[in-house]
Write a protein that holds these residues in place. Structure first.
Motif, short mmCIF file in Angstrom:
data_model
loop_
_atom_site.label_atom_id
_atom_site.label_comp_id
_atom_site.label_asym_id
_atom_site.label_seq_id
_atom_site.Cartn_x
_atom_site.Cartn_y
_atom_site.Cartn_z
N GLY A 12 0.86 -1.19 0.00
CA GLY A 12 0.00 0.00 0.00
C GLY A 12 0.89 1.23 0.00
N GLY A 13 0.29 2.36 -0.32
CA GLY A 13 1.06 3.59 -0.40
C GLY A 13 1.65 4.02 0.93
N SER A 14 2.59 4.95 0.84
CA SER A 14 3.19 5.49 2.05
C SER A 14 2.10 6.16 2.89
N GLY A 15 2.03 5.78 4.16
CA GLY A 15 1.03 6.37 5.06
C GLY A 15 -0.34 5.72 4.97
N ALA A 16 -0.45 4.65 4.21
CA ALA A 16 -1.76 4.01 4.03
C ALA A 16 -2.25 3.33 5.31
N GLY A 17 -1.32 2.88 6.14
CA GLY A 17 -1.71 2.18 7.37
C GLY A 17 -1.21 0.74 7.40
N LYS A 18 -0.18 0.43 6.62
CA LYS A 18 0.36 -0.94 6.55
C LYS A 18 0.88 -1.41 7.91
N THR A 19 1.71 -0.55 8.53
CA THR A 19 2.30 -0.92 9.81
C THR A 19 1.21 -1.10 10.87
N THR A 20 0.21 -0.23 10.78
CA THR A 20 -0.89 -0.30 11.76
C THR A 20 -1.64 -1.61 11.61
N VAL A 21 -1.95 -2.01 10.37
CA VAL A 21 -2.64 -3.28 10.16
C VAL A 21 -1.76 -4.44 10.65
N LEU A 109 5.50 -9.57 5.77
CA LEU A 109 6.38 -8.73 4.97
C LEU A 109 5.61 -7.47 4.63
N GLU A 110 6.17 -6.33 5.01
CA GLU A 110 5.37 -5.12 4.94
C GLU A 110 6.14 -3.98 4.27
N GLY A 111 5.52 -3.32 3.31
CA GLY A 111 6.17 -2.18 2.67
C GLY A 111 5.46 -1.75 1.42
N LEU A 139 -1.14 13.84 4.30
CA LEU A 139 -1.24 14.50 5.62
C LEU A 139 -0.51 13.69 6.69
N ARG A 140 -0.68 12.37 6.63
CA ARG A 140 0.03 11.50 7.59
C ARG A 140 1.53 11.60 7.40
N ARG A 141 1.94 11.70 6.14
CA ARG A 141 3.37 11.76 5.85
C ARG A 141 3.99 13.06 6.34
N GLN A 143 2.84 14.79 8.83
CA GLN A 143 2.90 14.63 10.29
C GLN A 143 4.16 13.84 10.68
N ARG A 144 4.39 12.71 10.01
CA ARG A 144 5.52 11.85 10.38
C ARG A 144 6.86 12.47 10.02
N ASP A 145 7.02 12.91 8.76
CA ASP A 145 8.35 13.35 8.31
C ASP A 145 8.70 14.75 8.81
N PRO A 184 -9.66 -1.19 3.07
CA PRO A 184 -9.82 0.25 2.96
C PRO A 184 -9.37 0.95 4.23
N GLU A 185 -8.39 1.83 4.09
CA GLU A 185 -7.86 2.67 5.18
C GLU A 185 -7.37 1.89 6.39
N GLY A 186 -7.25 0.58 6.26
CA GLY A 186 -6.80 -0.21 7.40
C GLY A 186 -7.80 -0.19 8.53
N ALA A 187 -8.88 0.58 8.33
CA ALA A 187 -9.83 0.76 9.42
C ALA A 187 -10.93 -0.29 9.38
N ASN A 188 -10.83 -1.20 8.43
CA ASN A 188 -11.86 -2.20 8.26
C ASN A 188 -11.75 -3.23 9.37
N1 LIG Z 1 -7.20 3.38 10.08
C1 LIG Z 1 -6.55 4.43 10.56
N2 LIG Z 1 -7.20 5.46 11.10
C2 LIG Z 1 -6.55 6.53 11.58
N3 LIG Z 1 -5.19 6.67 11.57
C3 LIG Z 1 -4.48 5.67 11.07
C4 LIG Z 1 -5.11 4.50 10.52
N4 LIG Z 1 -4.14 3.67 10.06
C5 LIG Z 1 -2.98 4.31 10.29
N5 LIG Z 1 -3.17 5.49 10.90
C6 LIG Z 1 -2.13 6.46 11.31
O1 LIG Z 1 -1.51 6.91 10.12
C7 LIG Z 1 -0.10 7.02 10.30
C8 LIG Z 1 0.61 6.14 9.26
O2 LIG Z 1 0.23 4.79 9.53
P1 LIG Z 1 1.24 3.60 9.24
O3 LIG Z 1 0.58 2.36 9.67
O4 LIG Z 1 2.59 3.90 9.83
O5 LIG Z 1 1.32 3.68 7.64
P2 LIG Z 1 2.33 2.98 6.63
O6 LIG Z 1 3.01 1.88 7.36
O7 LIG Z 1 1.44 2.48 5.54
O8 LIG Z 1 3.24 4.06 6.14
C9 LIG Z 1 0.18 6.60 11.74
O9 LIG Z 1 0.28 7.75 12.52
C10 LIG Z 1 -1.04 5.80 12.14
O10 LIG Z 1 -1.31 5.90 13.51
#
Ligand SMILES: Nc1ncnc2c1ncn2[C@@H]1O[C@H](COP(=O)(O)OP(=O)(O)O)[C@@H](O)[C@H]1O
Ligand SMILES: Nc1ccn([C@@H]2O[C@H](COP(=O)(O)O)[C@@H](O)[C@H]2O)c(=O)n1
Length: 231
Positions: A12-21, A109-111, A139-141, A143-145, A184-188
């Motif tokens: 998934g794209g950068s900031g998509a929520g891969k690590t979170t999932v 494996l995540e990226g 927006l997430r990127r 915030q992070r970078d 979708p959005e990892g929020a599923n």
């Molecule tokens: N479903 C979600 N709802 C709200 N914020 C999320 C969700 N998934 C990820 N985030 C937030 O978005 C940012 C990027 O998520 P991350 O999992 O690191 O993305 P990736 O690994 O794809 O770059 C983090 O701050 C994370 O807490």
């Protein structure tokens, strides 16, 4: 000796929520699961100075050392430990030291390009693609970078427009076609719960290696349509 029984790829794209999932689906299984960030396989750039490294395209497939990733995944699949490189985003380069990584029951494996390489793809039992709108991701990127990693805001914007966005469209988004399941959005929460159950079952040895492609996708659809039916 542990022979991994289930390998999941999360793209998934950068900031998509891969690590979170990845974190959510492995939260309750302790050390039986290992997460491999593909970032660890960014090429070694020690021959370049910092200014040169800052200018590189980190979203093109050629930024990664695919042979090493494939070789190390193969070793792990055969139950052998590997010396995995570690990546440092501050210096845009690998860290000098490697980490000894032992095989575990489940590997994630995540990226951004986890579903890109054909040989790596063939090693995956389940391929996930986390899909999140580009505006949310940038927006997430930022915030992070810019905020968390202290990078210059204008640099973050320039990098996004010059490489991150075009490479996403050219290379990352098209890998969605290899996915068994698009989240979708990892929020599923339905998908996350199901995947968590699947990982748990693998770790507890309830599953065999007769994974049927599409099974989770069908179950997500069943559970979602059940909810949607208003019953
Ligand atoms: N479903 C979600 N709802 C709200 N914020 C999320 C969700 N998934 C990820 N985030 C937030 O978005 C940012 C990027 O998520 P991350 O999992 O690191 O993305 P990736 O690994 O794809 O770059 C983090 O701050 C994370 O807490
Ligand atoms: N030195 C580097 C290396 C990579 N990046 C960016 O990281 C992104 C991938 O990681 P995510 O957690 O966001 O999926 C990728 O888009 C690269 O642009 C970097 O900025 N600097």
């Amino acid at each position: 000796m542990t022979i991994p029984s289930f390998v999941i790829g999360i793209a998934g794209g950068s900031g998509a929520g891969k690590t979170t999932v990845a974190r959510l689906i492995t939260e309750n299984v302790g050390e039986s699961v290992m997460r491999i960030p593909i970032d660890n396989y960014y090429k070694d750039r020690s021959h370049l100075d910092m200014a040169e490294r800052e200018q590189l395209n980190y979203d093109h497939p050629s930024a990664f050392e695919w042979e090493l990733l494939y070789e190390q995944l193969s070793e792990l699949m055969e139950g052998r430990a590997v010396e995995m490189p570690q990546y440092d985003f501050e210096i845009h380069n690998r860290k000098p030291e490697r980490e000894t990584v032992e095989p575990t029951d489940v590997i994630i494996l995540e990226g951004i390009l986890a579903l890109y390489d054909e040989d790596v793809n063939e090693m995956l039992d389940l391929r996930l693609y986390v899909e999140t709108d580009a505006d949310v991701r940038i927006l997430r990127r930022i915030q992070r970078d810019a905020i968390d990693r202290g990078r210059d805001l204008q640099g973050v914007i320039d990098q996004y427009l010059s490489t991150v966005k075009p490479m996403h469209e050219q290379f990352i988004e098209p890998t969605k076609k290899h996915a068994d399941l698009i989240i979708p959005e990892g929020a599923n929460s339905v998908a996350v719960t199901l995947l968590e159950e699947k990982v748990q079952a693998e770790v507890e040895g309830e599953e065999t290696r007769t994974w049927e492609r599409g099974a989770i996708e069908r179950e997500v659809q069943d559970r979602t349509s059940f909810r949607g039916s208003g019953n």
